[in-house]
Scaffold this motif. Structure first.
Motif, PDB file in Angstrom:
ATOM      1  N   GLU A   1       0.841  -1.197   0.000  1.00 47.32           N
ATOM      2  CA  GLU A   1       0.000   0.000   0.000  1.00 47.32           C
ATOM      3  C   GLU A   1       0.879   1.251   0.000  1.00 47.32           C
ATOM      4  N   LYS A   2       1.947   1.211   0.807  1.00 49.92           N
ATOM      5  CA  LYS A   2       2.870   2.356   0.866  1.00 49.92           C
ATOM      6  C   LYS A   2       3.534   2.567  -0.498  1.00 49.92           C
TER       7      LYS A   2
ATOM      8  N   TYR B   1      -3.629   3.424  -9.856  1.00 55.57           N
ATOM      9  CA  TYR B   1      -3.033   3.733  -8.562  1.00 55.57           C
ATOM     10  C   TYR B   1      -4.072   3.965  -7.467  1.00 55.57           C
TER      11      TYR B   1
ATOM     12  N   GLN C   1       1.817   9.337  -5.731  1.00 49.20           N
ATOM     13  CA  GLN C   1       2.360  10.665  -5.494  1.00 49.20           C
ATOM     14  C   GLN C   1       3.370  11.042  -6.582  1.00 49.20           C
TER      15      GLN C   1
ATOM     16  N   ASN D   1       2.330   1.746  -3.371  1.00 49.92           N
ATOM     17  CA  ASN D   1       1.304   2.266  -4.265  1.00 49.92           C
ATOM     18  C   ASN D   1       1.077   3.755  -4.014  1.00 49.92           C
ATOM     19  N   GLN D   2       1.032   4.167  -2.739  1.00 50.23           N
ATOM     20  CA  GLN D   2       0.865   5.587  -2.417  1.00 50.23           C
ATOM     21  C   GLN D   2       2.022   6.413  -2.960  1.00 50.23           C
ATOM     22  N   ASN D   3       3.228   5.904  -2.789  1.00 52.77           N
ATOM     23  CA  ASN D   3       4.409   6.617  -3.305  1.00 52.77           C
ATOM     24  C   ASN D   3       4.365   6.716  -4.829  1.00 52.77           C
TER      25      ASN D   3
END
Length: 145
Positions: free
Chosen positions: A2-3, A42, A10, A5-7
């Protein structure tokens, strides 16, 4: 995941900001819409894929745990009958073995067990129907967290 994917999201949003600098509002909007499928990946597709995969793995682990308990109890009680001899599949077969052959009933008379059975319906919808619930008998899963 998840992290990651968030990065990635962004980074992609930053890329879009840079790519659309100097464009007027209409051009920038057109550019972003043309690349909307990547944003959808994303924001929606990747996180859902991660959650589905984790859910399926957890449910599979629970089913394997029940099967392992059935095997252990068969050996401990020196039973000729195995859970594999029982008609049915998955947790229902393990429940039948545990209740009929081992006389263990208490865990299966709880609200938690009913939720687990409903999570099995969710598992089936994910694994066999692209996460779409069509059967009316599956209506109880709408109440799950």
């Amino acid at each position: 995941m998840e992290k990651y994917n968030q990065n990635s999201l962004q980074s992609y949003e930053e890329y879009l900001d840079e790519a659309t600098q100097g464009m007027d509002k209409e051009e920038a909007q057109y550019y972003v819409e043309r690349n909307d499928d990547k944003l959808y990946d994303y924001v929606i597709r990747h996180p859902q894929m991660i959650r589905r995969t984790v859910f399926l793995e957890i449910y599979c682990s629970f089913e394997n745990y029940l099967n392992s308990k059935c095997n252990d109890l068969q050996k401990e009680k020196n039973l000729n009958l195995s859970y594999e001899d029982i008609h049915g599949q998955g947790i229902n077969r393990a429940k039948t073995f545990l209740t009929k052959a081992c006389l263990i009933t208490e865990p299966f008379n709880t609200g938690l067990w009913r939720d687990i059975v409903d999570y099995g319906k969710v598992r089936n919808a994910i694994a066999h129907n692209q996460s779409i619930v069509k059967k009316k008998k599956y209506s109880s899963i709408k109440q799950l967290p």
